[in-house]
Design an enzyme around this catalytic site. Sequence first.
Site, mmCIF file in Angstrom:
data_model
loop_
_atom_site.group_PDB
_atom_site.id
_atom_site.type_symbol
_atom_site.label_atom_id
_atom_site.label_comp_id
_atom_site.label_asym_id
_atom_site.label_seq_id
_atom_site.Cartn_x
_atom_site.Cartn_y
_atom_site.Cartn_z
ATOM 1 N N LYS A 76 0.781 -1.237 0.097
ATOM 2 C CA LYS A 76 -0.273 -0.026 -0.104
ATOM 3 C C LYS A 76 0.896 1.211 -0.219
ATOM 4 O O LYS A 76 1.732 1.606 0.906
ATOM 5 C CB LYS A 76 -0.945 0.082 1.609
ATOM 6 N N LYS A 100 4.648 2.310 8.826
ATOM 7 C CA LYS A 100 3.591 2.800 9.137
ATOM 8 C C LYS A 100 2.385 2.064 9.137
ATOM 9 O O LYS A 100 1.659 1.939 10.251
ATOM 10 C CB LYS A 100 3.304 3.817 7.870
ATOM 11 N N LYS A 112 5.457 2.214 -2.711
ATOM 12 C CA LYS A 112 5.379 3.506 -3.133
ATOM 13 C C LYS A 112 5.565 3.796 -4.559
ATOM 14 O O LYS A 112 6.466 2.979 -5.153
ATOM 15 C CB LYS A 112 6.543 4.556 -2.538
ATOM 16 N N THR A 196 -5.487 12.622 6.972
ATOM 17 C CA THR A 196 -4.015 12.612 7.336
ATOM 18 C C THR A 196 -3.982 14.050 8.409
ATOM 19 O O THR A 196 -3.509 13.861 9.359
ATOM 20 C CB THR A 196 -2.992 12.948 6.149
ATOM 21 N N ASN A 227 -2.572 19.640 0.959
ATOM 22 C CA ASN A 227 -3.936 18.863 1.809
ATOM 23 C C ASN A 227 -3.495 18.587 3.286
ATOM 24 O O ASN A 227 -4.129 18.578 4.084
ATOM 25 C CB ASN A 227 -3.883 17.471 1.074
ATOM 26 N N SER A 355 -7.605 4.982 3.972
ATOM 27 C CA SER A 355 -7.075 4.379 2.857
ATOM 28 C C SER A 355 -7.772 2.995 3.038
ATOM 29 O O SER A 355 -8.175 2.250 2.167
ATOM 30 C CB SER A 355 -5.874 4.593 2.244
#
Length: 422
Positions: A76, A100, A112, A196, A227, A355
């Site tokens: 992810k 994380k 990523k 976030t 954001n 997510s």
Amino acid sequence: MTTAEQFDKELNPWEQQAARFDTATTKLKLDEGLISVLRVPAREVTVNIPVSMDTGKIRMFTGYRVQHSFARGPAKGGVRFSPEVSLDEVRALAAWMTWKCAVVNIPFGGAKGGIICDPKTMSMGELERMTRRYTAELMEFIGPEKDVPAPDVNTNEQTMAWMMDTYSMHMRMTVNAVVTGKPLNMGGSRGRREATGRGVMITADQCLKKFNMSRESTRVIVQGFGNVGSNAAQLMHQAGYKVIGIGEWDGGLHNVNGIDINALVDYKAHNGSIHGFPGAEKAATADLMIADCDVLIPAATENVITTKNAEKVKARIIVEGANGPTTSGADEILNDKKVFVMPDILANAGGVTVSYFEWVQDRQGYFWKESVVNEQLEHIMVSSFEDVVNMSEQHNVPNRIGAYMLAIDRVAYTIRQRGIYA
């Protein structure tokens, strides 16, 4: 090694990730074989993609997708478009995603992706063609059970819509769960856009409880107003925090009496920039990083707190909204100064947590109320904060190393249980 070479190494995100990893695995006394498995990505994909530009010419772009771990579930992680994208950066970000996800105990590994480009110079048509070709090149490597991309730097809901559609066209059916961070009408989750920033605020709240501080008397400076930074600042302002500084890449704002963040958000929406906002004075972002405040939130890019400015940081608490904003050398200085740092792999995990909720909702075909999303997010962030602080205090290490130890131990435990396939 020269001073310049040392500083270059300090700014290399992969080297920084590896330095924290080595410290944490030494403290955990992990088996060398397990360390060798955890240290490197499971897969690295490089693609060179041709794109038809609006001029009619074909231009080549280089893209990456690094999948660090599949031990606890599908990989992810976000996809970023930037001239600064490099394989080392993407490697580091993929590893950070593994840790994380393990810190907040959700069933994903880390990945990523990125494309070396300058999206500010590209039209929507060029961005769409580049995104679709990048997705097509990764078809065999991504999917709801394999690797689930999401937005990151210079990508957004529209980017994810293009990726989902491209994947779905190849699959000959709509596959909502292949990406997260999508528009609501395409299977996105309520609360995802603010997640976030909300996670940053929840983490800050827990820090205040630990030090018996109140929101109303807490002065906050936020570096970055994208954001993450804008949502964190606005949510904290609405909750009663006094946000006294906002820094952007080209300058910032400062008002010791507090900035009206709701008004600033409206101002930026109408003017395209925070500059000229009448409710605060102009300030240099570098000065804001070392200005007097209670909570500093670096919420933009990597390497903004280094050995060159860490000694001057006056904040009592740092809550990392960005990935990798503090170098390992700076960590040592901040630790000596007794600054309470809540690391990125916990503090900005609200995004990947929601997510995960989006992925779950897509797979079950049932979508939650925003209040349920926020309630579940807070539960996970608060319990994860407690887990990190407990690990740190138990082993007498800084919070970052405690978070790494917690994450690495969880991934290592799963690998031991699964065994090594041969």
